[in-house]
Design a protein around this motif. Structure first.
Motif, PDB file in Angstrom:
ATOM      1  N   TRP A 161      31.786  42.437  12.093  1.00  0.00           N
ATOM      2  CA  TRP A 161      32.083  41.639  13.280  1.00  0.00           C
ATOM      3  C   TRP A 161      33.175  40.619  12.940  1.00  0.00           C
ATOM      4  O   TRP A 161      32.978  39.761  12.075  1.00  0.00           O
ATOM      5  CB  TRP A 161      30.853  40.897  13.799  1.00  0.00           C
ATOM      6  CG  TRP A 161      31.188  40.096  15.027  1.00  0.00           C
ATOM      7  CD1 TRP A 161      31.413  38.760  15.117  1.00  0.00           C
ATOM      8  CD2 TRP A 161      31.389  40.623  16.338  1.00  0.00           C
ATOM      9  NE1 TRP A 161      31.726  38.407  16.402  1.00  0.00           N
ATOM     10  CE2 TRP A 161      31.722  39.534  17.169  1.00  0.00           C
ATOM     11  CE3 TRP A 161      31.319  41.901  16.889  1.00  0.00           C
ATOM     12  CZ2 TRP A 161      31.970  39.694  18.543  1.00  0.00           C
ATOM     13  CZ3 TRP A 161      31.572  42.062  18.244  1.00  0.00           C
ATOM     14  CH2 TRP A 161      31.892  40.970  19.059  1.00  0.00           C
ATOM     15  N   SER A 189      37.092  36.502  15.325  1.00  0.00           N
ATOM     16  CA  SER A 189      38.128  36.421  16.353  1.00  0.00           C
ATOM     17  C   SER A 189      37.700  37.129  17.640  1.00  0.00           C
ATOM     18  O   SER A 189      38.324  36.943  18.689  1.00  0.00           O
ATOM     19  CB  SER A 189      39.437  37.025  15.842  1.00  0.00           C
ATOM     20  OG  SER A 189      39.253  38.364  15.441  1.00  0.00           O
ATOM     21  N   MET A 190      36.620  37.938  17.572  1.00  0.00           N
ATOM     22  CA  MET A 190      36.096  38.600  18.761  1.00  0.00           C
ATOM     23  C   MET A 190      34.996  37.774  19.446  1.00  0.00           C
ATOM     24  O   MET A 190      34.539  38.117  20.533  1.00  0.00           O
ATOM     25  CB  MET A 190      35.529  39.973  18.381  1.00  0.00           C
ATOM     26  CG  MET A 190      36.558  40.966  17.896  1.00  0.00           C
ATOM     27  SD  MET A 190      37.513  41.680  19.245  1.00  0.00           S
ATOM     28  CE  MET A 190      36.273  42.739  20.004  1.00  0.00           C
TER      29      MET A 190
END
Length: 442
Positions: free
Chosen positions: A107, A110-111
């Motif tokens: 993961w 930045s998401m």
């Protein structure tokens, strides 16, 4: 009868595969010499097909990132997210050793949705973002100089690592003993469940602070913390006044809802308030940056757990550096899950989940990884700069099992029977953990 025919057919097929393998031969007449290990009596031998990354955008820059590996795959004809494909070669064109089904274990922060406030921001990863990470969650937070992450507490323990700048932490334990400390880059803090605390950016470098928080609870949400202002905003003001034995007017400036992160003046001292109960017996912070790492052939490693950072009873960490071409050796953790955070560089990880299931992914700075307890894995540096990663565990004491050490300390005949290794190779297996192994000399 059909089952008997099928069994005989499989046996004949394996036998013919073994007979087809080239045997060692030599001749004084100048003909070539061919050497090969005999086929296994039960299954074919593992393939020698190359399985390096199909491209390396970190080293080579812009590249045609297509799902093609040798004769396998084909170009994408439809819409493409080329930048994302370039950064994930082992997802787009996986090694042929990948097989079965393994949940996503990557993961990028930045998401994550970013919660922006006056004075800073916070973004998190939990099971909603990466369902495999059931036992740990993380928060990346930034505070400008003077900005405060308000006084609060959690149902979970909180473990912190300062990425940049200096964070001033304050706390009071259940016995009324207080604590204040400035925590610098590479240093740690830890607050047990339910212990109230605050975090504040200092002006030591003029920019405040950024840090990583880890919680030993995969469903933890930073939005569900117990906040001072949130509590008092939801208690009748006359009750608040009665509790503190003051006039109601003394509480006229209490906010109507939580502050969470808000600007303030930078702290000018790290001295605790005079306390008749004294300071906490076990410090809530630890100068991890001052710990000398152990040097290995391919990098370094150092550990902080409850044996050195006494208060940290639910979280342990290994800070590992891996030089270009080197790798964190093949290993697993007996009972602890590993929540990884990439600080610098580019890495490659294959997660082995047993029963023929494995999955390879690529990681960059700011990415989170997760390896459940007992899952075999490694970290390979596939970039041209040093890779630096935090391995964080939901445990009081760090533990791992080295594949190389296990085989070196197992009777050689048993290892030979499994893997077909020769005596020279077995004699070179290391009886001590190598942790980070360097690039092969040849």
């Amino acid at each position: 009868m059909n089952k008997l025919f099928f069994s005989v057919f499989c046996a004949l097929l394996l036998s013919s595969a073994g007979n087809a393998a080239p045997a060692a031969s030599s001749s004084s007449s100048g003909t070539s010499t061919v050497s090969a290990v005999a086929a296994s009596s039960t299954v074919p031998l593992a393939s020698d097909d190359p399985n390096g990354i199909a491209w390396n955008a970190t080293v080579d820059g812009d590249t045609d990132a297509q799902p093609i590996r040798g004769s396998l795959g084909a170009q994408i004809m439809g819409p493409q997210n080329v930048p994302l494909q370039q950064l994930n070669p082992d997802a787009v064109a996986p090694p042929t050793t990948d097989a079965g089904s393994v949940p996503n274990f990557k993961w990028p922060f930045s998401m994550s949705h970013n919660r922006m406030q006056t004075g800073g921001w916070a973004r998190q990863q939990n099971v909603n973002a990466m369902p495999i990470a059931k036992t740990m969650a993380g928060v990346n937070m930034r505070l400008e100089a003077g900005a405060i992450r308000e006084l609060h507490w959690h149902s979970s323990a909180e473990w912190g690592y300062v990425i940049k700048g200096t964070t001033q932490i304050t706390s009071v334990d259940n016995n009324g003993r207080n604590y204040v400390a400035n925590v610098g880059p590479g240093d740690l803090w830890y607050f047990p469940p339910g212990i109230p605390h605050s975090l504040q950016g200092t002006s030591s470098d003029g920019e405040g602070t950024e840090f990583l928080l880890v919680f030993p609870d995969g469903s933890f949400s930073e939005d569900d913390t117990f906040l001072l202002t949130d509590w008092l905003a939801h208690v009748p003001k006359e009750v608040v006044a009665k509790n503190f034995q003051t006039a109601i007017s003394a509480w006229d400036n209490v906010p109507s809802k939580e502050l969470y992160i808000f600007p303030s003046d930078s702290p000018t001292s790290d001295e605790a308030v005079s306390d008749p109960q004294g300071q906490v017996e076990v410090p809530f912070s630890y100068q991890f940056s001052a710990v000398a790492p152990t040097q290995y052939s391919g990098g370094t490693a150092k550990i902080a757990d409850s044996t050195t950072f006494k208060i940290a009873q639910q979280v342990a960490v290994a800070e590992v550096t891996i030089e270009p071409g080197a790798m964190r050796e093949l290993h697993w953790h007996p009972t602890q899950d590993e929540w990884g955070y990439y600080l610098e560089g580019t890495g490659r990880v294959t997660l082995f989940a047993s029963s023929g299931n494995s999955y390879t992914l690529d990681f960059e700075a700011g990415d989170v990884s997760f390896a459940p307890a007992t899952f075999g894995h490694y970290i390979e540096n596939i970039g041209n700069t040093t890779l630096k990663v935090l391995e964080i565990f939901n445990t009081d004491v760090f533990q791992d099992v080295s594949l190389s050490q296990w085989l070196a300390l197992t009777p050689p005949a048993l290892v030979k029977a499994h893997l077909g290794l020769d005596d020279e190779t077995i004699s070179k297996l290391n009886k001590t953990k190598q942790v980070v192994v360097g690039r092969p000399s040849s």
